[in-house]
Design a protein around this motif. Structure first.
Motif, PDB file in Angstrom:
ATOM      1  N   GLN A  97     -44.857 -42.821   0.526  1.00 13.07           N
ATOM      2  CA  GLN A  97     -43.819 -43.800   0.201  1.00 13.07           C
ATOM      3  C   GLN A  97     -43.459 -43.687  -1.287  1.00 13.07           C
ATOM      4  O   GLN A  97     -44.350 -43.542  -2.132  1.00 13.07           O
ATOM      5  N   PRO A  98     -42.179 -43.775  -1.622  1.00 13.23           N
ATOM      6  CA  PRO A  98     -41.764 -43.573  -3.017  1.00 13.23           C
ATOM      7  C   PRO A  98     -42.501 -44.444  -4.030  1.00 13.23           C
ATOM      8  O   PRO A  98     -42.839 -43.980  -5.127  1.00 13.23           O
ATOM      9  N   VAL A 143     -45.933 -42.880  -4.478  1.00 11.49           N
ATOM     10  CA  VAL A 143     -45.763 -41.614  -5.204  1.00 11.49           C
ATOM     11  C   VAL A 143     -45.592 -41.886  -6.695  1.00 11.49           C
ATOM     12  O   VAL A 143     -46.217 -41.249  -7.547  1.00 11.49           O
ATOM     13  N   ASN A 144     -44.753 -42.877  -7.014  1.00 15.43           N
ATOM     14  CA  ASN A 144     -44.508 -43.201  -8.416  1.00 15.43           C
ATOM     15  C   ASN A 144     -45.746 -43.774  -9.096  1.00 15.43           C
ATOM     16  O   ASN A 144     -46.073 -43.414 -10.231  1.00 15.43           O
ATOM     17  N   ALA A 145     -46.455 -44.682  -8.403  1.00 15.74           N
ATOM     18  CA  ALA A 145     -47.642 -45.304  -8.991  1.00 15.74           C
ATOM     19  C   ALA A 145     -48.734 -44.265  -9.250  1.00 15.74           C
ATOM     20  O   ALA A 145     -49.376 -44.265 -10.311  1.00 15.74           O
ATOM     21  N   VAL A 202     -44.838 -35.995 -13.208  1.00 13.11           N
ATOM     22  CA  VAL A 202     -43.490 -36.378 -12.786  1.00 13.11           C
ATOM     23  C   VAL A 202     -43.492 -36.517 -11.269  1.00 13.11           C
ATOM     24  O   VAL A 202     -43.911 -35.600 -10.564  1.00 13.11           O
ATOM     25  N   PRO A 203     -43.034 -37.652 -10.718  1.00 15.52           N
ATOM     26  CA  PRO A 203     -43.070 -37.844  -9.266  1.00 15.52           C
ATOM     27  C   PRO A 203     -42.311 -36.757  -8.516  1.00 15.52           C
ATOM     28  O   PRO A 203     -41.282 -36.266  -8.996  1.00 15.52           O
ATOM     29  N   LEU A 204     -42.824 -36.414  -7.355  1.00 17.43           N
ATOM     30  CA  LEU A 204     -42.177 -35.397  -6.522  1.00 17.43           C
ATOM     31  C   LEU A 204     -40.776 -35.827  -6.132  1.00 17.43           C
ATOM     32  O   LEU A 204     -39.851 -35.020  -6.081  1.00 17.43           O
ATOM     33  N   TYR A 205     -40.606 -37.097  -5.860  1.00 22.38           N
ATOM     34  CA  TYR A 205     -39.297 -37.668  -5.556  1.00 22.38           C
ATOM     35  C   TYR A 205     -39.360 -39.154  -5.871  1.00 22.38           C
ATOM     36  O   TYR A 205     -40.446 -39.714  -6.073  1.00 22.38           O
ATOM     37  N   SER A 206     -38.203 -39.798  -5.907  1.00 19.91           N
ATOM     38  CA  SER A 206     -38.175 -41.198  -6.290  1.00 19.91           C
ATOM     39  C   SER A 206     -36.927 -41.863  -5.736  1.00 19.91           C
ATOM     40  O   SER A 206     -35.881 -41.220  -5.578  1.00 19.91           O
TER      41      SER A 206
END
Length: 414
Positions: free
Chosen positions: A328-329, A332-334, A342-346
């Motif tokens: 879940q974005p 991923v960000n946390a 750097v997050p893979l996606y956001s």
């Protein structure tokens, strides 16, 4: 850098052992790399908030133990349900090697796998199937001491020629331009990894495919230019004395205290450099230029050590649900924020360490390539690379001789 050092060891090879989330020995068994701890703990704790019945038994190991003990457990069928895996290829615990041995569960039906950027699929996928979750990318560039730059009156360089001028000015001011701890083997690869995206991949984005097909070689490519520039930095006296006798820790201290102005490093070790500095704000980071054409300067971005589900896990369904949650974005960000990647996606603007801001346009502009070893076909090339760089720095080899050894290692069967 996949492989024995890979994203895991480069992301600070720490080792801790701990249990969490419930009774000792109960629940989902999870073993992570030391560098994953901050992010993995956060994800597990968040998942437990969502599902109070979830229980886990968590421990961490350094890279060398993951490569040996965990690999043996996987082969014997008694591995943890969830475990650390290195992206791409190049080591016994890499995604490609383990998936070829049918030791990992296929995650391809999970929605997050569709968001993997095309340029990084080789780190996550084998034969079109996804076997590993990783939250994002650790970039590689120059960590620099802002006070040292200010003392010398220099600015961040954007071309190779500017870099040489900056180094010369720093040297004249009595500041070591570039700290290099080449006694620590994995550090030897970093300057080449910083240069090769510009000297090789900007001109030949399909270089790895050509290498696999046998129609390209290290010797007859921009690798020769990169290694030549590596040696040029040494010959001009831009490294500290005796790099082969200097450790990673010593180089980190040199930059933190301002004795040295820069070190070529991965963003995942930023915290160690900050701890070595009087103030974290003393340090910045910039893409290391490889050419005199700004548009041809690309960056290396290595997927950090990830997680996989053991194919023989008796709790595979629960393990897969946790991986899906990690995709879940917001998670991923946390996780990415916790390990300075750097997050893979956001969804929307990614939340990243401000020091990494100069690298974001390269990632969004498709001017980033995985760390080179993540697509090497065996576990021989990386240690050969370490060794030939030490030989070069010690005056015991030539660029041609070094690349010949790397080509020979590459052609060995996987």
């Amino acid at each position: 850098m996949g492989g024995a050092l890979g994203a895991g060891a480069l992301a600070a090879c720490g080792s801790t052992n701990s249990r969490g989330g419930g009774a000792s020995g109960g629940g989902l068994k999870v073993i992570g790399a030391g560098s994953q701890e901050a992010g993995l703990r956060k994800a597990l704790d968040e998942y437990k908030k969502k599902d109070s019945s979830f229980d886990f038994n968590l421990s961490f190991s350094p890279a060398d133990q993951l490569q040996t003990a965990l690999r043996a457990q996987l082969a014997a069928g008694n591995a943890p349900d969830l475990h650390a895996v290195y992206p791409g290829n190049g080591s016994a615990m890499s995604m490609v090697q383990l998936s070829k041995a049918n030791l990992l569960a296929d995650l391809s039906d999970q929605a997050w796998t569709q968001k993997i950027p095309a340029g990084f699929r080789g780190a996550y996928q084998q034969d079109g199937k996804t076997y590993i979750f990783s939250p994002g990318t650790s970039v590689l560039g120059a960590i620099y001491n802002k006070k040292a730059f200010a003392t010398a009156g220099v600015e961040v360089p954007t071309t190779w020629s500017e870099l040489l001028t900056v180094c010369e000015t720093l040297k004249k001011k009595g500041i070591v331009p570039l700290a290099l701890g080449a006694q620590t083997p994995w550090v030897t690869q970093l300057v080449n990894y910083a240069l090769v995206p510009g000297t090789v991949y900007a001109k030949q984005p399909d270089f790895d495919d050509k290498m696999i097909a046998g129609s390209a070689s290290f010797a007859d490519s921009g690798w020769a230019d990169a290694m030549g520039k590596y040696l040029e930095l040494q010959k001009r006296g831009f490294f500290n004395d005796n790099p082969n006798g200097t450790t990673y820790e010593q180089a980190t201290s040199m930059v933190g205290t301002g004795k040295a102005a820069m070190a070529v490093q991965v963003s995942a070790v930023l915290q160690a450099y900050r701890e070595a500095a009087p103030s974290p704000d003393d340090l910045g980071m910039f893409p290391f230029p490889a050419t005199d054409t700004v548009a041809d300067n690309w960056i290396p971005g290595g997927i950090v050590v990830g997680l996989a589900v053991s194919a023989k896990s008796k709790q595979a369904d629960q393990a897969r649900k946790f991986i899906e949650f990690c995709g879940q974005p917001d998670i991923v960000n946390a996780w990415s924020e916790a390990v300075a990647c750097v997050p893979l996606y956001s969804d929307g603007e990614p939340k990243v360490d401000p020091v990494l801001t100069p690298f974001l346009p390269y990632l969004s502009g498709n001017k980033a390539v995985p760390f080179m070893d993540q697509r090497w076909p065996n576990a021989e090339v990386q240690p050969t690379h370490f060794a030939v760089v030490q030989e070069l720095l010690g005056g015991r080899n030539t660029v041609a001789g070094a690349l010949k050894k790397m080509d020979e290692a590459y052609r060995k069967s996987a």
